[in-house]
Design a protein around this motif. Structure first.
Motif, short mmCIF file in Angstrom:
data_model
loop_
_atom_site.label_atom_id
_atom_site.label_comp_id
_atom_site.label_asym_id
_atom_site.label_seq_id
_atom_site.Cartn_x
_atom_site.Cartn_y
_atom_site.Cartn_z
N CYS A 118 15.63 8.44 18.69
CA CYS A 118 14.22 8.87 18.72
C CYS A 118 13.78 9.01 20.17
O CYS A 118 14.24 8.27 21.03
CB CYS A 118 13.34 7.84 18.00
N LEU A 120 10.61 8.73 21.18
CA LEU A 120 9.24 8.24 21.42
C LEU A 120 9.11 6.84 22.03
O LEU A 120 8.01 6.42 22.35
CB LEU A 120 8.42 8.34 20.13
N THR A 121 10.21 6.14 22.17
CA THR A 121 10.26 4.86 22.92
C THR A 121 9.12 3.87 22.62
O THR A 121 8.58 3.26 23.54
CB THR A 121 10.30 5.12 24.45
N CYS A 122 8.79 3.70 21.35
CA CYS A 122 7.82 2.64 21.00
C CYS A 122 8.46 1.30 21.40
O CYS A 122 9.64 1.07 21.15
CB CYS A 122 7.50 2.66 19.51
N PHE A 124 8.35 -1.76 20.48
CA PHE A 124 8.74 -2.82 19.54
C PHE A 124 9.90 -2.40 18.64
O PHE A 124 10.29 -3.11 17.74
CB PHE A 124 7.54 -3.16 18.64
N CYS A 125 10.47 -1.20 18.89
CA CYS A 125 11.36 -0.58 17.91
C CYS A 125 12.79 -0.48 18.44
O CYS A 125 13.01 -0.03 19.56
CB CYS A 125 10.80 0.81 17.58
N GLY A 128 13.76 3.06 19.15
CA GLY A 128 13.15 3.54 20.40
C GLY A 128 14.00 3.22 21.63
O GLY A 128 13.80 3.81 22.69
N GLY A 167 12.18 5.88 8.59
CA GLY A 167 13.38 5.33 9.22
C GLY A 167 13.50 5.81 10.66
O GLY A 167 12.49 6.00 11.35
N MET A 168 14.73 6.03 11.11
CA MET A 168 14.92 6.41 12.51
C MET A 168 14.36 7.80 12.78
O MET A 168 14.58 8.73 12.01
CB MET A 168 16.42 6.40 12.84
N GLY A 169 13.65 7.93 13.89
CA GLY A 169 13.16 9.23 14.29
C GLY A 169 11.71 9.48 13.93
O GLY A 169 11.11 8.74 13.14
N GLU A 170 11.14 10.52 14.54
CA GLU A 170 9.76 10.93 14.26
C GLU A 170 9.83 12.19 13.38
O GLU A 170 10.21 13.26 13.86
CB GLU A 170 9.04 11.21 15.59
N ALA A 203 4.23 8.63 14.17
CA ALA A 203 3.70 7.81 15.26
C ALA A 203 2.39 8.42 15.76
O ALA A 203 1.67 7.79 16.54
CB ALA A 203 4.72 7.72 16.38
N CYS A 343 14.00 -1.19 11.89
CA CYS A 343 14.44 0.20 12.02
C CYS A 343 15.34 0.38 13.23
O CYS A 343 14.97 0.03 14.34
CB CYS A 343 13.20 1.07 12.13
S1 SF4 Z 1 11.58 5.47 15.26
FE1 SF4 Z 1 9.36 5.40 14.94
S2 SF4 Z 1 8.72 3.41 15.75
FE2 SF4 Z 1 10.78 3.81 16.53
S3 SF4 Z 1 10.49 4.78 18.55
FE3 SF4 Z 1 10.64 6.42 17.06
S4 SF4 Z 1 8.53 6.86 16.44
FE4 SF4 Z 1 8.51 4.87 17.46
#
Ligand code: SF4
Length: 350
Positions: A118, A120-122, A124-125, A128, A167-170, A203, A343
């Motif tokens: 993914c 988006l580098t959240c 807590f994930c 990410g 799940g994994m990914g946006e 997200a 995830c």
């Molecule tokens: S999988 Fe979802 S929570 Fe994890 S980094 Fe990507 S958008 Fe964010």
């Protein structure tokens, strides 16, 4: 004969292209329809399974095409019934899907991935922390549904009742294939799964939420919110910098006005970060503009993250603050704590 690398994936051909190919090969059109049934209604993963086609036709298809299906690589069983599967894609990439059973409610949900990694580098994930490698094809998302449905039948004697794209990914950064996969799964000539039982979780890409509304989709939308103000959300979800809460709320209201589909907020509580009553007050304000349900989720901590899960009494107080003010709230205790259930944890493990 072509090597499998040069052969086309037959599932990437749309209906018209498949028909045209059959005509070109000198085959009857209804044969193309039979192949489509095998691919999308019966979930066939090889031409050999297509037993109502003649052997020469199956051989011809085999010579020209492949079916790039996904295969189970590792399966983890939790004591609470959750089953997490790491799937291998045809190019060796790994993704994961989770079956979350709630037998007493006859609710069997699969959580599917839409991307390898993914972007988006959240904070807590676990996903990410991986780089985004590529988007999944619609058929690779479809396969997760088909294979996890088999697991549900095998282990619980019940088919899947719900799908969440969480799940994994946006999913909205793989927009075309996400929508195509839902079309495939809900096709009345195929699996005929109701789009009302599908939830796509984002997200928060406001431009694409507006596009969903314009495309008049019939599935539900979940926003991974996790904070009620921009200051905090910026800290945990970098995507918030280009899609702040005001812009996001506008786009979700637009989605609601155009579709009237169900909307929910996903809110993971992190100890002493977003789980105070003041945080609940901010969240309450975001529940006023359109009907929305809040899912409070207990955090499943991952390696290398400083976030901890909230104490149970804090979660209860937070939820109570909202419910007593008229908000519909569900508290989801973390599932599969004894397996790599967060995830991206399993797919990232080598
Ligand atoms: S999988 Fe979802 S929570 Fe994890 S980094 Fe990507 S958008 Fe964010």
């Amino acid at each position: 004969m072509n090597s499998s690398i040069e052969k086309k994936d037959i599932r990437l051909l749309g209906h018209d292209a498949l028909l045209a190919t059959f005509v070109e090969m000198g085959e009857k059109k209804f044969r193309a329809k039979q192949v489509e049934e095998w691919l999308w209604a019966k979930g066939a993963m090889s031409f050999d399974e297509m037993t109502n086609l003649s052997k020469p036709l199956r051989e011809k298809l085999e010579a020209h095409f492949v079916i790039n299906g996904i295969t189970e690589e590792t399966v983890q069983f939790s004591n609470d019934g959750t089953i997490k599967t790491r799937f291998k894609l045809h190019d060796g990439s790994l993704i994961e899907s989770v079956l979350i059973p709630v037998p007493r409610d006859k609710r069997f949900t699969v959580c599917v991935s839409t991307q390898v990694g993914c972007s988006l580098t959240c904070k807590f994930c676990a996903t990410g922390k991986m780089k985004r490698v590529r988007n999944l094809d619609a058929s690779e998302i479809f396969d997760q549904f088909v294979l996890v449905n088999k697991q549900a039948l095998e282990h619980f004697g019940h088919p899947l009742t719900n799908i969440v794209y969480m799940g994994m990914g946006e999913p909205l950064l793989n927009y075309k294939n996400t929508l195509k996969s839902i079309e495939l799964i809900s096709n009345p000539d195929g699996l005929n799964f109701s789009p009302r039982r599908v939830t796509v979780s984002t997200a928060g890409i406001s431009k694409m939420i507006r596009k969903l509304a314009d495309d008049k989709v019939r599935f539900n939308l979940a926003l991974s919110l996790h904070a009620g103000d921009d200051l905090k959300r910026d800290q945990i979800m970098p995507i918030n910098e280009q899609n702040n809460l005001e812009v996001l709320m506008d786009s979700i209201e637009y989605f609601y006005q155009k579709t009237k589909n169900k909307i929910s907020y996903e809110y993971i509580t992190f100890q002493n970060f977003n789980d105070s009553i003041e945080d609940a007050q901010k969240l309450l304000k975001l529940c006023k503009r359109f009907p929305v349900k809040v899912n409070i989720i207990e955090y499943n901590p991952i390696d290398g993250s400083s976030f901890l899960k909230s104490a149970e009494n804090r979660i209860d107080e937070f939820a109570k603050y909202l419910t007593t003010r008229g908000v519909t709230v569900t508290v989801r205790r973390s599932r599969g704590k004894d397996i790599d259930a967060a995830c991206g944890q399993l797919a990232n493990k080598t």
